[in-house]
Design a protein around this motif. Structure first.
Motif, PDB file in Angstrom:
ATOM      1  N   VAL A 126       0.820  -1.218   0.000  1.00 37.82           N
ATOM      2  CA  VAL A 126       0.000   0.000   0.000  1.00 37.82           C
ATOM      3  C   VAL A 126       0.857   1.274   0.000  1.00 37.82           C
ATOM      4  O   VAL A 126       0.448   2.304  -0.552  1.00 37.82           O
ATOM      5  N   ALA A 127       2.074   1.210   0.573  1.00 38.32           N
ATOM      6  CA  ALA A 127       2.927   2.403   0.573  1.00 38.32           C
ATOM      7  C   ALA A 127       3.302   2.797  -0.858  1.00 38.32           C
ATOM      8  O   ALA A 127       3.369   3.991  -1.185  1.00 38.32           O
ATOM      9  N   MET A 133      -0.475   7.503  -5.811  1.00 40.35           N
ATOM     10  CA  MET A 133      -1.594   8.429  -5.629  1.00 40.35           C
ATOM     11  C   MET A 133      -1.074   9.858  -5.416  1.00 40.35           C
ATOM     12  O   MET A 133      -1.550  10.813  -6.050  1.00 40.35           O
ATOM     13  N   GLU A 134      -0.090  10.002  -4.534  1.00 39.23           N
ATOM     14  CA  GLU A 134       0.450  11.339  -4.253  1.00 39.23           C
ATOM     15  C   GLU A 134       1.012  11.974  -5.515  1.00 39.23           C
ATOM     16  O   GLU A 134       0.764  13.146  -5.818  1.00 39.23           O
ATOM     17  N   SER A 135       1.777  11.189  -6.253  1.00 37.59           N
ATOM     18  CA  SER A 135       2.393  11.695  -7.477  1.00 37.59           C
ATOM     19  C   SER A 135       1.322  12.119  -8.486  1.00 37.59           C
ATOM     20  O   SER A 135       1.431  13.172  -9.134  1.00 37.59           O
ATOM     21  N   THR A 136       0.258  11.312  -8.593  1.00 42.70           N
ATOM     22  CA  THR A 136      -0.818  11.629  -9.542  1.00 42.70           C
ATOM     23  C   THR A 136      -1.560  12.899  -9.123  1.00 42.70           C
ATOM     24  O   THR A 136      -1.884  13.754  -9.964  1.00 42.70           O
ATOM     25  N   LEU A 137      -1.799  13.036  -7.824  1.00 38.63           N
ATOM     26  CA  LEU A 137      -2.516  14.215  -7.336  1.00 38.63           C
ATOM     27  C   LEU A 137      -1.739  15.506  -7.574  1.00 38.63           C
ATOM     28  O   LEU A 137      -2.324  16.585  -7.687  1.00 38.63           O
ATOM     29  N   LEU A 138      -0.402  15.374  -7.649  1.00 40.11           N
ATOM     30  CA  LEU A 138       0.431  16.569  -7.883  1.00 40.11           C
ATOM     31  C   LEU A 138       0.388  17.051  -9.323  1.00 40.11           C
ATOM     32  O   LEU A 138       0.929  18.112  -9.638  1.00 40.11           O
ATOM     33  N   VAL A 202      -3.212  10.300   2.168  1.00 38.87           N
ATOM     34  CA  VAL A 202      -2.307  10.958   1.204  1.00 38.87           C
ATOM     35  C   VAL A 202      -3.040  11.880   0.231  1.00 38.87           C
ATOM     36  O   VAL A 202      -2.432  12.393  -0.709  1.00 38.87           O
ATOM     37  N   GLY A 203      -4.342  12.070   0.430  1.00 33.31           N
ATOM     38  CA  GLY A 203      -5.011  13.111  -0.350  1.00 33.31           C
ATOM     39  C   GLY A 203      -5.986  12.659  -1.410  1.00 33.31           C
ATOM     40  O   GLY A 203      -6.514  13.488  -2.160  1.00 33.31           O
ATOM     41  N   ALA A 204      -6.241  11.348  -1.520  1.00 32.88           N
ATOM     42  CA  ALA A 204      -7.192  10.880  -2.542  1.00 32.88           C
ATOM     43  C   ALA A 204      -8.556  11.528  -2.333  1.00 32.88           C
ATOM     44  O   ALA A 204      -8.940  11.844  -1.207  1.00 32.88           O
ATOM     45  N   ASP A 205      -9.271  11.719  -3.428  1.00 37.24           N
ATOM     46  CA  ASP A 205     -10.639  12.237  -3.324  1.00 37.24           C
ATOM     47  C   ASP A 205     -11.624  11.134  -2.972  1.00 37.24           C
ATOM     48  O   ASP A 205     -12.605  11.389  -2.276  1.00 37.24           O
ATOM     49  N   GLY A 206     -11.380   9.927  -3.497  1.00 36.58           N
ATOM     50  CA  GLY A 206     -12.380   8.890  -3.292  1.00 36.58           C
ATOM     51  C   GLY A 206     -11.830   7.484  -3.356  1.00 36.58           C
ATOM     52  O   GLY A 206     -10.665   7.258  -3.666  1.00 36.58           O
TER      53      GLY A 206
END
Lengths: 353, 111
Positions: A126-127, A133-138, A202-206
């Protein structure tokens, strides 16, 4: 007599007269009404579908102003993956693929997902998934889900630690099969909640619980419990997409909030998904490969319309290969894909696809 | 949406039925559905009111291309200096009165 070139549920072309198409549209909606104990489409709606399938246009679209929100499942496996994910093998990373979907395909939302696409294999890594996820959100603007399948079957032998109900049931070991599923369901529930909370951190929306209830009613129960837990402890938006139109009673006795889960159809499933706290529901209606696409789309639109009328949350109808009236073949004809999508919007009154 | 190759699924559905993502106001309407459980007509009406448009204009590529640049909430083409990614999402959150998780985490780290 003039015939129309259309498609069977397996994707192969077939020539049909307008009368034959009408007959299939009526038979399709009556089949859904009979199985789901829901209203059949009206005569005007059937007329609309007959006209849709009699048109010679290769590609059709919704009326201007009727556009709907798109959510995706399977992340961008179809871009970089192999045949099993309908993948076209383009050598791009997940992050690059998601940006292609956002900026070139103009998706309204997107999701990050692992190539294995089930919660069980994601848990130990999961890490790594959090970093993706973090990279995509940026680098993206659209709402971003993390998506995976509950996939209860992975918890049964030989893939998992618990006895396999598919082995026990033919031997008449009903109680043992039920107990094995209940134990597996608990672990499935824990994995879903664990991964969802990590994505929230880590900031995911959903979070998208995709292909829910593929192994039957216990998997549906585990997912509903996970939705309840995630809704109560995070701010994630939650989507529940189903695996099939009908919840298989592999256990037969499990219930959620007093409702037995085995045998539920989309208009009944959505009420439990709402009660658990989800934000979006994705109904599935299976394609019958031996019937025409007109029959299949009419049948799917009937189920989706009943679901949309019953729902208070947005309904995003599944219109992928083999569901929602789309033919069951590796390269679904765009003539039928667009007709199925348009019918789910204009007749099914879906809020999205 | 569903399984399928990129041309058969996202491209086909996007052309036939989709709102258009950041090319129009698709991501904004999506956020109201996803964050506030709004059905489609309600979500479109909410975003249209915020933008001072009619609901049908939310899918108008020309109207939205200009308006997105004016509001600096991210545009489909690569415009130097225009807000990208987190910056665009922060402005979208402010525009729609939404708390966007990744933006809130950034704010927390800046304290």
């Amino acid at each position: 007599m003039t015939t129309i070139r259309t498609r069977m549920g397996d994707g192969h072309a077939v020539e049909m007269t307008a009368d034959e198409i009408r007959s299939d549209v009526v038979a399709g909606t009556e089949d859904a009404a009979d199985r789901g104990r829901i209203p059949a489409l009206t005569e005007q709606e059937c007329d609309w579908l007959v006209e849709l399938f009699c048109r010679s246009d290769r590609v059709v679209g919704v009326d201007q102003g009727h556009e709907v929100v798109l959510t995706d499942d399977g992340s961008v496996n179809a871009l970089y993956g192999a045949q099993s994910s309908s993948g076209v093998g383009v050598p791009v990373s997940r992050e690059m693929g998601i940006r292609v979907y956002e900026r070139a395909f103009c998706m309204d939302s997107m999701e990050v997902g692992h190539p294995d696409y089930s919660f069980k294999p994601v848990r130990p890594i999961v890490a790594l998934e959090q970093q993706a996820m973090e990279s995509t959100l940026l680098s993206t603007i659209v709402p971003m889900y993390y998506g995976a399948m509950p996939n209860l079957a992975l918890y049964a032998r030989p893939d998992g630690p618990f006895p396999n109900p598919a082995d026990l049931l033919p031997m008449g070991k009903i109680d043992e099969a039920r107990a094995a599923q209940e134990e597996a369901g608990e672990y499935c529930f824990r994995d879903m909640v664990y991964v969802a909370k990590k994505m929230w951190e880590v900031g995911a929306d959903g979070i998208n619980f995709d292909t829910t209830a593929s192994a039957g009613d216990v998997e549906f129960l585990a997912t509903l419990r996970a939705v309840e837990q995630v809704a109560g402890s995070t701010g994630l938006t939650i989507e529940v997409g189903m695996a099939a139109e009908f919840v298989l009673g592999m256990h037969g006795k499990v219930a959620y909030q007093g409702t037995r889960l085995a045998g539920l159809y989309p208009h009944e499933q959505v009420k439990l998904v709402e009660a658990a706290g989800a934000h979006v529901f994705g109904p599935v209606v299976n394609t019958n490969t031996r019937r025409s696409t007109a029959w299949n789309v009419s049948r799917a639109a009937t189920f989706v319309k009943a679901c949309s009328e019953a729902a208070t949350i947005p309904v995003h109808a599944n219109v992928g290969i083999g569901v929602g009236g789309v033919p069951m073949c590796e390269t679904p004809p765009v003539s039928m894909v667009t007709r199925a999508g348009v019918a789910m919007v204009e007749i099914g009154k879906a809020d999205g696809l | 949406m569903g399984s399928g190759d990129p041309f058969g699924m996202p491209v086909s559905h996007s052309l036939a039925s989709g709102m258009g993502g950041i090319r129009t106001a698709g991501d904004l309407v999506a956020r109201m559905q996803l964050h506030r459980k709004m059905r489609l007509p309600e979500a479109k009406a909410f975003v249209a009111a915020k933008l001072g448009l009619s609901p049908v204009e939310l899918s108008d590529e020309v109207v939205m291309r200009e308006l997105r640049e004016e509001l600096d909430i991210g545009v489909i083409t690569s415009v130097p200096g225009a807000s990208k990614a987190l910056a665009a999402k922060a402005r979208i959150g402010r525009l729609l009165d939404l708390k966007i998780n990744s933006v809130e985490i950034l704010k927390e780290k800046m304290k």
